[in-house]
Design a protein around this motif. Sequence first.
Motif, PDB file in Angstrom:
ATOM      1  N   TRP A   1       0.821  -1.217   0.000  1.00 31.10           N
ATOM      2  CA  TRP A   1       0.000   0.000   0.000  1.00 31.10           C
ATOM      3  C   TRP A   1       0.851   1.261   0.000  1.00 31.10           C
ATOM      4  N   LYS A   2       2.027   1.204   0.585  1.00 31.93           N
ATOM      5  CA  LYS A   2       2.957   2.339   0.482  1.00 31.93           C
ATOM      6  C   LYS A   2       3.354   2.536  -0.976  1.00 31.93           C
ATOM      7  N   GLY A   3       3.638   1.435  -1.673  1.00 34.21           N
ATOM      8  CA  GLY A   3       3.976   1.520  -3.091  1.00 34.21           C
ATOM      9  C   GLY A   3       2.821   2.067  -3.918  1.00 34.21           C
ATOM     10  N   TYR A   4       1.631   1.604  -3.610  1.00 38.41           N
ATOM     11  CA  TYR A   4       0.428   2.069  -4.306  1.00 38.41           C
ATOM     12  C   TYR A   4       0.260   3.582  -4.100  1.00 38.41           C
ATOM     13  N   PHE A   5       0.447   4.017  -2.860  1.00 36.32           N
ATOM     14  CA  PHE A   5       0.305   5.430  -2.515  1.00 36.32           C
ATOM     15  C   PHE A   5       1.334   6.281  -3.258  1.00 36.32           C
ATOM     16  N   ILE A   6       2.580   5.823  -3.292  1.00 41.61           N
ATOM     17  CA  ILE A   6       3.602   6.619  -3.982  1.00 41.61           C
ATOM     18  C   ILE A   6       3.320   6.674  -5.482  1.00 41.61           C
ATOM     19  N   HIS A   7       2.718   5.624  -6.029  1.00 42.10           N
ATOM     20  CA  HIS A   7       2.304   5.651  -7.436  1.00 42.10           C
ATOM     21  C   HIS A   7       1.285   6.773  -7.655  1.00 42.10           C
ATOM     22  N   LEU A   8       0.262   6.826  -6.809  1.00 38.75           N
ATOM     23  CA  LEU A   8      -0.777   7.847  -6.961  1.00 38.75           C
ATOM     24  C   LEU A   8      -0.200   9.250  -6.788  1.00 38.75           C
ATOM     25  N   LEU A   9       0.682   9.418  -5.805  1.00 40.12           N
ATOM     26  CA  LEU A   9       1.325  10.720  -5.605  1.00 40.12           C
ATOM     27  C   LEU A   9       2.140  11.109  -6.840  1.00 40.12           C
ATOM     28  N   ALA A  10       2.897  10.151  -7.377  1.00 41.30           N
ATOM     29  CA  ALA A  10       3.718  10.430  -8.557  1.00 41.30           C
ATOM     30  C   ALA A  10       2.847  10.796  -9.754  1.00 41.30           C
ATOM     31  N   ASP A  11       1.772  10.053  -9.980  1.00 37.16           N
ATOM     32  CA  ASP A  11       0.872  10.361 -11.096  1.00 37.16           C
ATOM     33  C   ASP A  11       0.292  11.763 -10.954  1.00 37.16           C
ATOM     34  N   ASP A  12      -0.179  12.084  -9.769  1.00 36.51           N
ATOM     35  CA  ASP A  12      -0.800  13.380  -9.521  1.00 36.51           C
ATOM     36  C   ASP A  12       0.202  14.513  -9.772  1.00 36.51           C
ATOM     37  N   TYR A  13       1.373  14.366  -9.233  1.00 36.68           N
ATOM     38  CA  TYR A  13       2.402  15.392  -9.354  1.00 36.68           C
ATOM     39  C   TYR A  13       2.950  15.485 -10.774  1.00 36.68           C
ATOM     40  N   PHE A  14       3.093  14.360 -11.446  1.00 33.56           N
ATOM     41  CA  PHE A  14       3.673  14.297 -12.784  1.00 33.56           C
ATOM     42  C   PHE A  14       2.896  15.164 -13.771  1.00 33.56           C
ATOM     43  N   ASP A  15       1.609  14.915 -13.883  1.00 30.97           N
ATOM     44  CA  ASP A  15       0.811  15.587 -14.907  1.00 30.97           C
ATOM     45  C   ASP A  15       0.321  16.960 -14.466  1.00 30.97           C
ATOM     46  N   ARG A  16      -0.068  17.065 -13.212  1.00 30.51           N
ATOM     47  CA  ARG A  16      -0.692  18.300 -12.736  1.00 30.51           C
ATOM     48  C   ARG A  16       0.322  19.412 -12.475  1.00 30.51           C
TER      49      ARG A  16
END
Length: 177
Positions: free
Chosen positions: A83-98
């Motif tokens: 779940w830590k990995g899942y969370f960092i994925h979501l954070l990275a996606d959000d930060y990457f595009d936005r």
Amino acid sequence: MPGFTIHIAIAKEYAKKHEKEIKNIDEFIEGTIAPDYIPIENKNISKSETHYGIWGDWSKDNQEIHLEAFLKDEKVDLSRDYWKGYFIHLLADDYFDRIYFRQEAKQAKENQDTFHNDYDCLNAEIIKRYHVEPMEKIKKYMKKIEDKPKYLQLEKIIQFIEEISNINLERQVEIIK
């Protein structure tokens, strides 16, 4: 949104920098690829579901990730590396595009293009630099071609990987809540 290679590079760097926090690197990496891989594996599950938001038409800029919804999900247990990995994925996606690659995303969208070819151009160097070992189930999505990327620059991708891998997950949870 970053490709699999970038997500795994972030996970490997994060685990290296937070070695006392991540106990099982394989579980962490599995969580890191899950939001993108689950919809590939199971066509009945959408990226909107796995990304806790709205996964619309990339060219129309109508994608959202609801990090608060992820944190409120009963199955999410941030004491587990998955779940830590899942969370960092979501954070990275959000930060990457936005935020981080906003201008590049706008330019690609104006050209009715994506970053897919750019990922293929950058994968070889990222794999080498971060010692990424592609998992069998996602190898075909981690192509390597010898060409120059149109939108993404290697130096900025490396900077992004370094910045995201420095994130303090506990602090991010506090900020989101």
